[in-house]
Design a protein around this motif. Structure first.
Motif, mmCIF file in Angstrom:
data_model
loop_
_atom_site.group_PDB
_atom_site.id
_atom_site.type_symbol
_atom_site.label_atom_id
_atom_site.label_comp_id
_atom_site.label_asym_id
_atom_site.label_seq_id
_atom_site.Cartn_x
_atom_site.Cartn_y
_atom_site.Cartn_z
ATOM 1 N N ASP A 223 -2.371 0.153 -4.061
ATOM 2 C CA ASP A 223 -3.582 -0.272 -3.852
ATOM 3 C C ASP A 223 -3.823 -1.642 -4.629
ATOM 4 O O ASP A 223 -4.836 -2.391 -4.565
ATOM 5 C CB ASP A 223 -4.545 0.738 -4.392
ATOM 6 C CG ASP A 223 -4.356 1.016 -6.043
ATOM 7 O OD1 ASP A 223 -3.273 1.313 -6.359
ATOM 8 O OD2 ASP A 223 -5.401 1.070 -6.570
ATOM 9 N N THR A 259 -2.614 1.826 7.952
ATOM 10 C CA THR A 259 -2.205 1.697 6.400
ATOM 11 C C THR A 259 -2.214 2.936 5.577
ATOM 12 O O THR A 259 -3.078 3.556 5.713
ATOM 13 C CB THR A 259 -3.007 0.417 5.640
ATOM 14 O OG1 THR A 259 -3.100 -0.632 6.556
ATOM 15 C CG2 THR A 259 -2.426 0.383 4.314
ATOM 16 N N GLU A 261 -1.884 3.967 1.712
ATOM 17 C CA GLU A 261 -2.131 3.487 0.482
ATOM 18 C C GLU A 261 -1.905 4.294 -0.728
ATOM 19 O O GLU A 261 -2.710 5.478 -0.631
ATOM 20 C CB GLU A 261 -3.491 2.669 0.188
ATOM 21 C CG GLU A 261 -3.660 1.821 -1.065
ATOM 22 C CD GLU A 261 -5.115 1.331 -0.964
ATOM 23 O OE1 GLU A 261 -5.373 0.150 -0.446
ATOM 24 O OE2 GLU A 261 -5.967 2.100 -1.546
ATOM 25 N N SER A 263 -1.892 5.038 -5.026
ATOM 26 C CA SER A 263 -2.705 4.630 -6.226
ATOM 27 C C SER A 263 -2.385 5.520 -7.227
ATOM 28 O O SER A 263 -2.225 6.628 -6.926
ATOM 29 C CB SER A 263 -3.892 4.417 -6.200
ATOM 30 O OG SER A 263 -4.719 5.519 -5.687
ATOM 31 N N THR A 277 -3.783 7.783 0.375
ATOM 32 C CA THR A 277 -4.646 7.660 1.223
ATOM 33 C C THR A 277 -4.367 6.920 2.541
ATOM 34 O O THR A 277 -3.621 5.993 2.681
ATOM 35 C CB THR A 277 -5.814 6.657 0.731
ATOM 36 O OG1 THR A 277 -6.117 7.297 -0.787
ATOM 37 C CG2 THR A 277 -6.977 6.793 1.542
ATOM 38 N N GLU A 338 -7.215 11.603 2.278
ATOM 39 C CA GLU A 338 -6.641 11.285 0.925
ATOM 40 C C GLU A 338 -6.037 12.685 0.270
ATOM 41 O O GLU A 338 -6.823 13.662 0.149
ATOM 42 C CB GLU A 338 -7.546 10.727 -0.106
ATOM 43 C CG GLU A 338 -7.341 10.575 -1.157
ATOM 44 C CD GLU A 338 -8.187 9.960 -2.270
ATOM 45 O OE1 GLU A 338 -8.407 8.684 -1.903
ATOM 46 O OE2 GLU A 338 -8.690 10.568 -3.127
#
Length: 352
Positions: A223, A259, A261, A263, A277, A338
């Motif tokens: 992220d 995508t 992602e 984090s 996510t 997520e």
């Protein structure tokens, strides 16, 4: 073993008091009518009447009620109910009623739990049968075709052997995952804790899955740029499996040109939370509570085009729980999903 009984005299004493009061009042009234009222007689009569009444009522209660109550306790104690047999039993009816109600409630909970477990066992056996049956029949089909004459054609032989090999690999994959999850549930799988850089581990998983993601034109990314390491205290190999399973799922069910992602954020003083996510197809809300069950699939069509053992998320959950951590999921259909889990920070310096 028979239970010990503590008898209750409340009923006999209260009943005797009212009987004595009434009889003494009646006797006093009769003596007064005949002008023979003598308080000395009443003072002698009242305690004698009270004592006799207590004795009669208590003896009759013990013979016709308390013995049967004790038998109920003795019978119930055979079921090894600690709540009824571990303490001295009081034959007071209020206490008895409360304890029997508690016993019945506990047994109902046990029965309901057993029913749920039985349903789960049936589902599990059915799912295992289905998951193993599909690759087995596939392998058998290719082998029988080869034995029926296709073995002579070199091109067909190679193609069918390769497909049969894929079926065998899938069987091995399922059996290995079943073995792993069984060990995790039984507590036989040791969690070897060490400090490591979670950012470096995520990057290595990105590299391992790069080809798979490229085929579906899905970008694996952070992220943000993490200029410094983030150290966590966990089993590095098993956390790598968690990340791999979550990222593989995001690739399987993600949209092309999508995508995924990842984090890493501070949660509380000694915890970080890792979020995976995606902007894929999402999961309907009613499926979310069962996502981490073994072999549970959101797609009920039975399609196995995406492969996998159906145990990935269940393994993820067990690994995270083996670390005494939590895993969470949020999803919106056609928006994305997520998955996030917590990890303990390492004593090494952490900057996010």
């Amino acid at each position: 073993m028979a239970v010990r009984v503590k008898k209750s005299y409340k009923f006999a004493l209260r009943s005797s008091f009212w009987i004595t009061l009434i009889l003494t009042s009646v006797l006093a009234g009769i003596l007064w009518m005949f002008n023979a009222l003598d308080w000395k007689v009443l003072c002698i009569y009242a305690p004698i009447s009270f004592g006799v009444t207590v004795f009669i009522i208590q003896s009759r209660i013990e013979r016709f009620i308390y013995r049967r109550i004790k038998k109920i306790y003795d019978d119930v104690s055979l079921l090894e109910s600690s709540s009824l047999s571990s303490e001295l039993i009081n034959t007071d009816m209020k206490t008895l009623t409360a304890e029997i109600e508690k016993f019945a409630k506990d047994k109902k909970i046990e029965i309901d739990t057993l029913k749920i477990r039985e349903e789960y066992r049936k589902d599990f056996l059915g799912n295992v049968s289905h998951e193993l049956k599909t690759p087995l029949f596939t392998v058998q089909g290719y082998i029988l075709t080869l034995l029926d004459g296709a073995l002579e054609d070199k091109n067909v032989r190679k193609k069918y052997l390769q497909r049969a090999n894929k079926g065998v690999e899938r069987l091995i994959y399922i059996v290995k995952d079943l073995d792993l999850i069984t060990k995790l549930e039984a507590g036989e799988m040791r969690v070897i804790l060490e400090g490591f850089d979670i950012i470096e581990l995520i990057q290595s998983v990105f590299e391992l899955l790069e080809m798979k993601a490229t085929k579906k034109q899905i970008t694996l990314t952070f992220d943000m740029v993490y200029p410094r390491p983030i150290y966590v205290y966990a089993d590095k190999e098993k956390i790598q499996q968690v990340l791999t399973n979550l990222l593989v799922n995001s690739i399987k069910y993600g949209h092309e040109n999508g995508t995924t992602e990842v984090s890493v954020e501070n949660l509380i003083k000694n915890k970080v939370i890792v979020r995976v996510t995606d902007n894929g197809e999402g999961i309907p809300e009613h499926h979310i509570p069962r996502l981490f069950e073994r072999f549970y699939r959101v797609d009920k069509s039975g399609s196995r085009s995406e492969g996998g053992s159906g145990l990935g998320l269940s393994i993820v959950k067990h690994i995270i729980e083996a670390h005494d951590e939590k895993i969470y999921v949020e999803s919106v259909v056609e928006v994305g999903s997520e998955f996030s889990f917590t990890l303990e920070k390492s004593n090494q310096e952490i900057t996010i």
